[in-house]
Design a protein around this motif. Structure first.
Motif, PDB file in Angstrom:
ATOM      1  N   HIS A 147       0.830  -1.207   0.000  1.00 45.63           N
ATOM      2  CA  HIS A 147       0.000   0.000   0.000  1.00 45.63           C
ATOM      3  C   HIS A 147       0.866   1.259   0.000  1.00 45.63           C
ATOM      4  O   HIS A 147       0.536   2.255  -0.654  1.00 45.63           O
ATOM      5  N   ALA A 148       1.972   1.218   0.735  1.00 44.47           N
ATOM      6  CA  ALA A 148       2.874   2.377   0.773  1.00 44.47           C
ATOM      7  C   ALA A 148       3.522   2.584  -0.588  1.00 44.47           C
ATOM      8  O   ALA A 148       3.607   3.718  -1.085  1.00 44.47           O
ATOM      9  N   LEU A 149       3.971   1.513  -1.201  1.00 43.35           N
ATOM     10  CA  LEU A 149       4.601   1.612  -2.521  1.00 43.35           C
ATOM     11  C   LEU A 149       3.624   2.163  -3.560  1.00 43.35           C
ATOM     12  O   LEU A 149       3.969   3.048  -4.352  1.00 43.35           O
ATOM     13  N   ILE A 150       2.405   1.652  -3.540  1.00 48.16           N
ATOM     14  CA  ILE A 150       1.375   2.129  -4.469  1.00 48.16           C
ATOM     15  C   ILE A 150       1.074   3.592  -4.189  1.00 48.16           C
ATOM     16  O   ILE A 150       0.946   4.399  -5.116  1.00 48.16           O
ATOM     17  N   GLY A 151       0.977   3.960  -2.909  1.00 47.92           N
ATOM     18  CA  GLY A 151       0.719   5.352  -2.552  1.00 47.92           C
ATOM     19  C   GLY A 151       1.805   6.295  -3.032  1.00 47.92           C
ATOM     20  O   GLY A 151       1.521   7.406  -3.502  1.00 47.92           O
ATOM     21  N   ILE A 152       3.061   5.861  -2.929  1.00 47.52           N
ATOM     22  CA  ILE A 152       4.181   6.688  -3.387  1.00 47.52           C
ATOM     23  C   ILE A 152       4.045   6.983  -4.877  1.00 47.52           C
ATOM     24  O   ILE A 152       4.140   8.130  -5.313  1.00 47.52           O
ATOM     25  N   VAL A 153       3.804   5.945  -5.657  1.00 49.84           N
ATOM     26  CA  VAL A 153       3.734   6.109  -7.116  1.00 49.84           C
ATOM     27  C   VAL A 153       2.429   6.779  -7.530  1.00 49.84           C
ATOM     28  O   VAL A 153       2.429   7.766  -8.266  1.00 49.84           O
ATOM     29  N   PHE A 154       1.302   6.259  -7.043  1.00 54.30           N
ATOM     30  CA  PHE A 154       0.010   6.783  -7.476  1.00 54.30           C
ATOM     31  C   PHE A 154      -0.202   8.208  -6.983  1.00 54.30           C
ATOM     32  O   PHE A 154      -0.745   9.050  -7.702  1.00 54.30           O
ATOM     33  N   GLY A 155       0.241   8.500  -5.771  1.00 51.35           N
ATOM     34  CA  GLY A 155       0.115   9.857  -5.241  1.00 51.35           C
ATOM     35  C   GLY A 155       0.886  10.862  -6.072  1.00 51.35           C
ATOM     36  O   GLY A 155       0.362  11.924  -6.443  1.00 51.35           O
ATOM     37  N   ALA A 156       2.133  10.534  -6.381  1.00 50.51           N
ATOM     38  CA  ALA A 156       2.939  11.427  -7.216  1.00 50.51           C
ATOM     39  C   ALA A 156       2.329  11.547  -8.603  1.00 50.51           C
ATOM     40  O   ALA A 156       2.234  12.644  -9.171  1.00 50.51           O
ATOM     41  N   PHE A 157       1.894  10.428  -9.146  1.00 55.39           N
ATOM     42  CA  PHE A 157       1.330  10.408 -10.488  1.00 55.39           C
ATOM     43  C   PHE A 157       0.086  11.284 -10.578  1.00 55.39           C
ATOM     44  O   PHE A 157      -0.050  12.101 -11.490  1.00 55.39           O
ATOM     45  N   THR A 158      -0.838  11.129  -9.630  1.00 56.87           N
ATOM     46  CA  THR A 158      -2.071  11.921  -9.694  1.00 56.87           C
ATOM     47  C   THR A 158      -1.779  13.408  -9.518  1.00 56.87           C
ATOM     48  O   THR A 158      -2.418  14.237 -10.159  1.00 56.87           O
ATOM     49  N   LYS A 159      -0.829  13.750  -8.677  1.00 57.29           N
ATOM     50  CA  LYS A 159      -0.475  15.166  -8.507  1.00 57.29           C
ATOM     51  C   LYS A 159       0.110  15.734  -9.794  1.00 57.29           C
ATOM     52  O   LYS A 159      -0.252  16.844 -10.221  1.00 57.29           O
ATOM     53  N   ILE A 160       0.989  14.994 -10.433  1.00 57.76           N
ATOM     54  CA  ILE A 160       1.593  15.459 -11.691  1.00 57.76           C
ATOM     55  C   ILE A 160       0.511  15.668 -12.742  1.00 57.76           C
ATOM     56  O   ILE A 160       0.490  16.690 -13.437  1.00 57.76           O
ATOM     57  N   PHE A 161      -0.423  14.730 -12.857  1.00 54.19           N
ATOM     58  CA  PHE A 161      -1.468  14.880 -13.865  1.00 54.19           C
ATOM     59  C   PHE A 161      -2.464  15.980 -13.508  1.00 54.19           C
ATOM     60  O   PHE A 161      -3.053  16.586 -14.398  1.00 54.19           O
ATOM     61  N   THR A 162      -2.611  16.285 -12.242  1.00 54.44           N
ATOM     62  CA  THR A 162      -3.397  17.452 -11.855  1.00 54.44           C
ATOM     63  C   THR A 162      -2.709  18.722 -12.330  1.00 54.44           C
ATOM     64  O   THR A 162      -3.356  19.651 -12.839  1.00 54.44           O
ATOM     65  N   LEU A 163      -1.393  18.783 -12.191  1.00 56.45           N
ATOM     66  CA  LEU A 163      -0.632  19.945 -12.663  1.00 56.45           C
ATOM     67  C   LEU A 163      -0.669  20.051 -14.188  1.00 56.45           C
ATOM     68  O   LEU A 163      -0.744  21.151 -14.737  1.00 56.45           O
ATOM     69  N   ILE A 164      -0.649  18.929 -14.868  1.00 52.12           N
ATOM     70  CA  ILE A 164      -0.765  18.931 -16.334  1.00 52.12           C
ATOM     71  C   ILE A 164      -2.148  19.439 -16.727  1.00 52.12           C
ATOM     72  O   ILE A 164      -2.288  20.291 -17.607  1.00 52.12           O
ATOM     73  N   ARG A 165      -3.179  18.917 -16.063  1.00 49.00           N
ATOM     74  CA  ARG A 165      -4.560  19.315 -16.372  1.00 49.00           C
ATOM     75  C   ARG A 165      -4.760  20.814 -16.180  1.00 49.00           C
ATOM     76  O   ARG A 165      -5.462  21.468 -16.932  1.00 49.00           O
TER      77      ARG A 165
END
Length: 192
Positions: A147-165
């Motif tokens: 869960h921590a590993l997924i959170g690290i990747v998915f959390g960063a990923f969703t934030k980056i795509f929010t910035l792209i959006r």
């Protein structure tokens, strides 16, 4: 028949937009009807209530993300190849519908999800957990809870795509490659 499908599709599209923008509790059936350009009663022809609607939508979004991640998954590839595949599967999913990514991120633990929605989400998480366990057994992935590993990747990923959006970042192959490499560095076992 086509007009009926369009109404249902419009309701689902409008619901996704509103749930992503306002959340489940901040979205009403009349708001969905207005955005979908249908009468509120039309929504009830397709969905018993708002909870039924959000569950159909959630299951559709999970299926889309799962298909993007699992389609063509390199079972025989290296842990690194598999990570890259999962990352770019998330990119394909987010590029096609950033609202669905945000919706999943903000609603995956919601109280109103039914057993089918939870099962489908758990199945996707099970796939990612199995990937993490396999990588850990091979000594390639950090020995953190999945869960921590997924959170690290998915959390960063969703934030980056929010910035792209929002237009703060421009989605380019160079940017995506750098983000993928950074996410990989965050979860891989460091060389000793």
């Amino acid at each position: 028949m086509k007009a009926t499908l369009n109404k249902k599709e419009n309701i689902l599209r409008a619901s996704l937009e509103l749930f992503a923008e306002r959340g489940f509790d901040g979205t009403t059936v009349p708001m969905i009807a207005d955005r979908a350009e249908v009468g509120a009663g039309t929504i009830y022809r397709y969905f018993e209530n708002k909870e039924a609607l959000v569950n159909v939508l959630f299951q559709d979004c999970v299926a889309g993300l799962s298909d993007s991640i699992r389609g063509g998954y390199p079972e025989e590839g290296t842990v690194r190849d598999q990570f890259r595949h999962v990352f770019y599967g998330m990119v394909r999913f987010a590029s096609d519908n950033i609202q669905a990514l945000h919706f999943l991120d903000t609603h995956s633990g919601a109280r109103f999800l039914n057993a089918d929605s939870r099962d489908r989400f758990d199945e996707l998480m099970g796939f990612l957990h199995a990937y993490a366990r396999s990588g850990q057994q091979q000594g390639v992935i950090r020995p953190l809870p999945a869960h921590a590993l997924i959170g690290i990747v998915f959390g960063a990923f969703t934030k980056i795509f929010t910035l792209i959006r929002s237009g703060i970042l421009e989605e380019t192959p160079v940017l995506l490659a750098g983000i993928e490499e950074s996410c990989w560095s965050a979860v891989r076992q460091p060389a000793e």
